[in-house]
Design a protein around this motif. Structure first.
Motif, PDB file in Angstrom:
ATOM      1  N   VAL A  40     -10.780 -43.404-117.049  1.00 18.00           N
ATOM      2  CA  VAL A  40     -10.356 -44.064-115.666  1.00 18.00           C
ATOM      3  C   VAL A  40      -8.858 -44.321-115.624  1.00 18.00           C
ATOM      4  O   VAL A  40      -8.348 -44.254-114.754  1.00 18.00           O
ATOM      5  CB  VAL A  40     -11.410 -44.901-115.046  1.00 18.00           C
ATOM      6  CG1 VAL A  40     -11.360 -46.240-115.729  1.00 18.00           C
ATOM      7  CG2 VAL A  40     -11.189 -44.798-113.593  1.00 18.00           C
ATOM      8  N   HIS A  41      -8.586 -44.943-116.597  1.00 12.86           N
ATOM      9  CA  HIS A  41      -7.121 -45.710-116.765  1.00 12.86           C
ATOM     10  C   HIS A  41      -6.003 -44.654-116.631  1.00 12.86           C
ATOM     11  O   HIS A  41      -5.234 -44.641-115.688  1.00 12.86           O
ATOM     12  CB  HIS A  41      -6.908 -46.490-117.835  1.00 12.86           C
ATOM     13  CG  HIS A  41      -5.608 -47.391-118.106  1.00 12.86           C
ATOM     14  ND1 HIS A  41      -4.490 -46.589-118.294  1.00 12.86           N
ATOM     15  CD2 HIS A  41      -5.320 -48.619-117.823  1.00 12.86           C
ATOM     16  CE1 HIS A  41      -3.524 -47.395-118.321  1.00 12.86           C
ATOM     17  NE2 HIS A  41      -3.875 -48.569-118.019  1.00 12.86           N
ATOM     18  N   PRO A  42      -6.293 -43.495-117.547  1.00 10.32           N
ATOM     19  CA  PRO A  42      -5.212 -42.390-117.232  1.00 10.32           C
ATOM     20  C   PRO A  42      -5.413 -41.662-116.275  1.00 10.32           C
ATOM     21  O   PRO A  42      -4.513 -41.029-115.665  1.00 10.32           O
ATOM     22  CB  PRO A  42      -5.349 -41.594-118.786  1.00 10.32           C
ATOM     23  CG  PRO A  42      -6.852 -42.124-119.254  1.00 10.32           C
ATOM     24  CD  PRO A  42      -7.004 -43.509-118.813  1.00 10.32           C
TER      25      PRO A  42
ATOM     26  N   PRO B   1     -19.274 -51.941-112.312  1.00 12.76           N
ATOM     27  CA  PRO B   1     -18.551 -51.348-111.003  1.00 12.76           C
ATOM     28  C   PRO B   1     -17.290 -51.943-110.908  1.00 12.76           C
ATOM     29  O   PRO B   1     -16.358 -51.276-110.694  1.00 12.76           O
ATOM     30  CB  PRO B   1     -19.570 -51.536-110.040  1.00 12.76           C
ATOM     31  CG  PRO B   1     -20.828 -51.829-110.476  1.00 12.76           C
ATOM     32  CD  PRO B   1     -20.570 -52.708-111.847  1.00 12.76           C
ATOM     33  N   THR B   2     -17.099 -53.418-110.809  1.00 11.57           N
ATOM     34  CA  THR B   2     -15.897 -54.130-110.806  1.00 11.57           C
ATOM     35  C   THR B   2     -14.802 -53.670-111.928  1.00 11.57           C
ATOM     36  O   THR B   2     -13.666 -53.606-111.732  1.00 11.57           O
ATOM     37  CB  THR B   2     -16.177 -55.336-110.450  1.00 11.57           C
ATOM     38  OG1 THR B   2     -16.999 -55.854-109.781  1.00 11.57           O
ATOM     39  CG2 THR B   2     -14.849 -56.210-110.340  1.00 11.57           C
ATOM     40  N   LEU B   3     -15.431 -53.547-113.133  1.00 10.01           N
ATOM     41  CA  LEU B   3     -14.559 -53.158-114.308  1.00 10.01           C
ATOM     42  C   LEU B   3     -14.193 -51.806-114.001  1.00 10.01           C
ATOM     43  O   LEU B   3     -12.687 -51.472-114.427  1.00 10.01           O
ATOM     44  CB  LEU B   3     -15.437 -53.140-115.597  1.00 10.01           C
ATOM     45  CG  LEU B   3     -14.783 -52.916-116.974  1.00 10.01           C
ATOM     46  CD1 LEU B   3     -13.629 -54.185-117.020  1.00 10.01           C
ATOM     47  CD2 LEU B   3     -15.851 -52.716-118.033  1.00 10.01           C
ATOM     48  N   TYR B   4     -14.662 -50.825-113.406  1.00  8.30           N
ATOM     49  CA  TYR B   4     -14.209 -49.644-112.942  1.00  8.30           C
ATOM     50  C   TYR B   4     -12.853 -49.889-112.093  1.00  8.30           C
ATOM     51  O   TYR B   4     -11.878 -49.269-112.232  1.00  8.30           O
ATOM     52  CB  TYR B   4     -15.047 -48.633-112.680  1.00  8.30           C
ATOM     53  CG  TYR B   4     -15.998 -48.125-113.696  1.00  8.30           C
ATOM     54  CD1 TYR B   4     -15.468 -46.535-114.224  1.00  8.30           C
ATOM     55  CD2 TYR B   4     -17.293 -48.091-114.040  1.00  8.30           C
ATOM     56  CE1 TYR B   4     -16.377 -46.144-114.999  1.00  8.30           C
ATOM     57  CE2 TYR B   4     -17.895 -47.548-114.915  1.00  8.30           C
ATOM     58  CZ  TYR B   4     -17.621 -46.343-115.304  1.00  8.30           C
ATOM     59  OH  TYR B   4     -18.284 -45.873-116.163  1.00  8.30           O
ATOM     60  N   VAL B   5     -12.927 -50.665-111.300  1.00  5.19           N
ATOM     61  CA  VAL B   5     -12.125 -50.705-110.331  1.00  5.19           C
ATOM     62  C   VAL B   5     -10.973 -51.544-110.849  1.00  5.19           C
ATOM     63  O   VAL B   5      -9.561 -50.881-110.763  1.00  5.19           O
ATOM     64  CB  VAL B   5     -12.389 -51.686-109.319  1.00  5.19           C
ATOM     65  CG1 VAL B   5     -11.205 -52.140-108.147  1.00  5.19           C
ATOM     66  CG2 VAL B   5     -13.623 -50.915-108.336  1.00  5.19           C
TER      67      VAL B   5
ATOM     68  N   ALA C 288      -5.314 -51.002-112.958  1.00  4.42           N
ATOM     69  CA  ALA C 288      -4.482 -51.191-114.197  1.00  4.42           C
ATOM     70  C   ALA C 288      -3.683 -49.741-114.488  1.00  4.42           C
ATOM     71  O   ALA C 288      -2.548 -49.909-114.647  1.00  4.42           O
ATOM     72  CB  ALA C 288      -5.228 -51.566-115.459  1.00  4.42           C
ATOM     73  N   GLY C 289      -4.477 -48.794-114.478  1.00  2.00           N
ATOM     74  CA  GLY C 289      -3.847 -47.552-114.743  1.00  2.00           C
ATOM     75  C   GLY C 289      -2.567 -47.057-113.484  1.00  2.00           C
ATOM     76  O   GLY C 289      -1.714 -46.653-114.069  1.00  2.00           O
ATOM     77  N   MET C 290      -2.905 -47.221-112.515  1.00  2.00           N
ATOM     78  CA  MET C 290      -1.983 -47.103-111.356  1.00  2.00           C
ATOM     79  C   MET C 290      -0.610 -47.961-111.670  1.00  2.00           C
ATOM     80  O   MET C 290       0.534 -47.543-111.626  1.00  2.00           O
ATOM     81  CB  MET C 290      -2.469 -47.500-110.003  1.00  2.00           C
ATOM     82  CG  MET C 290      -3.500 -46.654-109.707  1.00  2.00           C
ATOM     83  SD  MET C 290      -4.330 -47.143-108.024  1.00  2.00           S
ATOM     84  CE  MET C 290      -3.022 -46.622-106.950  1.00  2.00           C
ATOM     85  N   ALA C 291      -0.868 -49.325-112.021  1.00  2.00           N
ATOM     86  CA  ALA C 291       0.416 -50.159-112.157  1.00  2.00           C
ATOM     87  C   ALA C 291       1.001 -49.502-113.393  1.00  2.00           C
ATOM     88  O   ALA C 291       2.474 -49.555-113.580  1.00  2.00           O
ATOM     89  CB  ALA C 291      -0.296 -51.586-112.554  1.00  2.00           C
ATOM     90  N   ALA C 292       0.414 -49.439-114.843  1.00  2.00           N
ATOM     91  CA  ALA C 292       1.151 -48.619-115.974  1.00  2.00           C
ATOM     92  C   ALA C 292       1.863 -47.520-115.654  1.00  2.00           C
ATOM     93  O   ALA C 292       2.732 -47.142-116.093  1.00  2.00           O
ATOM     94  CB  ALA C 292      -0.048 -48.692-116.928  1.00  2.00           C
ATOM     95  N   ALA C 293       1.188 -46.740-114.838  1.00  4.34           N
ATOM     96  CA  ALA C 293       2.066 -45.405-114.221  1.00  4.34           C
ATOM     97  C   ALA C 293       3.286 -45.687-113.558  1.00  4.34           C
ATOM     98  O   ALA C 293       4.198 -44.849-113.488  1.00  4.34           O
ATOM     99  CB  ALA C 293       1.215 -44.482-113.384  1.00  4.34           C
ATOM    100  N   ALA C 294       3.457 -46.957-113.165  1.00  4.24           N
ATOM    101  CA  ALA C 294       4.960 -47.050-112.467  1.00  4.24           C
ATOM    102  C   ALA C 294       5.632 -47.831-113.743  1.00  4.24           C
ATOM    103  O   ALA C 294       6.868 -47.675-113.633  1.00  4.24           O
ATOM    104  CB  ALA C 294       4.678 -48.143-111.430  1.00  4.24           C
TER     105      ALA C 294
ATOM    106  N   GLY D 153      -3.914 -35.434-120.646  1.00  3.67           N
ATOM    107  CA  GLY D 153      -4.402 -35.433-121.865  1.00  3.67           C
ATOM    108  C   GLY D 153      -5.238 -36.383-122.207  1.00  3.67           C
ATOM    109  O   GLY D 153      -6.554 -36.284-122.750  1.00  3.67           O
ATOM    110  N   GLN D 154      -4.869 -37.742-121.815  1.00  2.00           N
ATOM    111  CA  GLN D 154      -5.776 -39.095-122.290  1.00  2.00           C
ATOM    112  C   GLN D 154      -7.154 -39.125-121.172  1.00  2.00           C
ATOM    113  O   GLN D 154      -8.105 -39.689-121.831  1.00  2.00           O
ATOM    114  CB  GLN D 154      -4.912 -40.305-121.908  1.00  2.00           C
ATOM    115  CG  GLN D 154      -3.480 -40.355-122.679  1.00  2.00           C
ATOM    116  CD  GLN D 154      -2.661 -41.431-122.428  1.00  2.00           C
ATOM    117  OE1 GLN D 154      -2.897 -41.909-121.211  1.00  2.00           O
ATOM    118  NE2 GLN D 154      -1.468 -41.468-123.109  1.00  2.00           N
ATOM    119  N   ALA D 155      -6.952 -38.427-120.140  1.00  2.00           N
ATOM    120  CA  ALA D 155      -8.163 -38.474-119.355  1.00  2.00           C
ATOM    121  C   ALA D 155      -9.254 -37.224-119.638  1.00  2.00           C
ATOM    122  O   ALA D 155     -10.496 -37.539-119.754  1.00  2.00           O
ATOM    123  CB  ALA D 155      -7.836 -38.413-117.701  1.00  2.00           C
TER     124      ALA D 155
END
Length: 380
Positions: A44-46, A89-93, A98-104, A330-332
């Motif tokens: 979910v992160h990537p 469920p909150t862990l998924y959120v 976190a993935g969106m932030a790292a993508a920036a 690839g990571q996803a």
């Protein structure tokens, strides 16, 4: 900038060794559903980065990227801190944000390096050290998390989050280069063509998928060699060490600028070999060798593709965002494929990625096919 890159990658890898326990703290409850959630939380992160990275790059080409970078670091710290204190469920959120932030963070750090460089060679050095910092985070994230859990068992990433927050605060106090602060040397190669960009993106996908597949295999209960959490953290850090070693290697040579085609071909071959051999490993020592080679190869490919896809003087946030998005694909996809694979079929996923890597060797010359010759534009 170096610490910002470290923070983005550490926020990703620090949690990995804890995912089996976060999904189900009862060792007796391990099941296919357990493995599914472990692989899904890894993916979910990537996946979030895949969607967000091109958007952040497009926005960065139109607004002040420095505000976006600082804000992304603050958000990453905020969503890392509660890990271990929330329900599944909150862990998924949290993993998604976190993935969106790292993508920036990572593409914008590379964009900043391009704006500050005054020559193509300096740009290569800056990209090398920034990419090395990404992998330093991969190396240090699991180790910092192990130190954190010893102090705060209920919140294993609290110290990681505090470190990211400190970097965010420090970045607010320093001056970052504005867009195209200097013009790079004349005679630089033009931005990559559509065909070249496509090849570079496919190489990025293969590099990200191969390493992610190895990482998830370490976590799954159906793997042939069962590892403890501490051993998993050690293996992840060993992989990060291989990635960091690759950057030190490239920082001392000029292959990135002079012979990128040969460099990419060599590392694609090494990655394919490691992927084929990894499922056949019968001991932790064997696994360590293969994951070290895969880490070195994946890091080298990530550096080559990010440097050449970025262009030169008019470094593009969109192209860097697409490259980060390709890495996220690839990571996803690799964890998703492993999550749905039948028991015993996981090696087929790794071998398929190895096959893609070998196929890319055939089309590799298209990535550096230039209309005119030159020392800096030769693919080797």
């Amino acid at each position: 900038m170096l610490l910002a890159a470290v923070s983005a990658s550490a926020g990703q890898t620090a949690i990995l060794a804890f995912l089996p326990t976060l999904v189900d703290p009862n060792p007796g409850g391990l099941s296919s559903a357990h493995d599914f959630h472990v692989a899904s939380l890894t993916a979910v992160h990537p996946l979030a980065a895949l969607v967000a990275a091109p958007l952040w790059g497009w926005i960065a080409d139109r607004v002040d990227y420095r505000v976006m970078l600082r804000t992304a670091l603050i958000i990453l710290a905020m969503v890392t801190a509660p890990v271990g204190l929330v329900a599944l469920p909150t862990l998924y959120v949290l993993r998604t944000v976190a993935g969106m932030a790292a993508a920036a963070i990572i593409p914008l750090a590379l964009l900043s390096a391009s704006f500050a460089a005054v020559s193509r060679g300096e740009q290569a050095r800056r990209f090398t050290w920034l990419t090395g910092s990404v992998f330093l985070g991969d190396l240090g994230g699991p180790l910092l998390a192990e130190a954190s859990v010893a102090i705060m068992p209920g919140a294993p990433l609290m110290i990681v989050a505090a470190s990211i927050g400190t970097v965010a605060g420090s970045l607010c106090l320093v001056s970052l280069p504005g867009r195209c602060a200097h013009c790079l040397d004349s005679g630089d190669p033009p931005p990559p063509t559509v065909c070249a960009t496509g090849v570079l993106l496919l190489i990025t996908i293969a590099a990200g998928a191969g390493l992610a597949a190895m990482h998830v295999n370490l976590l799954m209960t159906r793997s042939a060699v069962s590892l403890s959490r501490e051993q998993i953290a050690w293996m992840l850090s060993l992989c990060g060490f291989g990635m960091l070693a690759a950057q030190i290697f490239h920082a001392r040579l000029d292959w990135l600028v002079k012979v990128p085609g040969r460099l990419a071909g060599l590392t694609l071959g090494l990655l394919a070999a490691a992927l084929v051999a990894f499922p056949l490993a019968s001991s932790i020592a064997d696994m360590s060798v293969f994951i070290l080679v895969a880490g070195w190869s994946s890091a080298s490919l990530r550096l080559v593709t990010s440097f050449w896809i970025s262009g030169s003087a008019a470094a593009s946030g969109v192209r860097l965002g697409l490259q980060h998005s390709a890495a996220s694909i690839g990571q996803a996809l690799a964890p998703v494929a492993l999550a749905f694979a039948a028991p015993g079929a996981q090696p087929l996923v790794l071998w398929s990625i190895a096959g893609l890597s070998l196929l890319l060797l055939v089309v590799l010359p298209l990535a550096w096919k230039r209309p005119s010759s030159g020392a800096n534009s030769s693919g080797g």
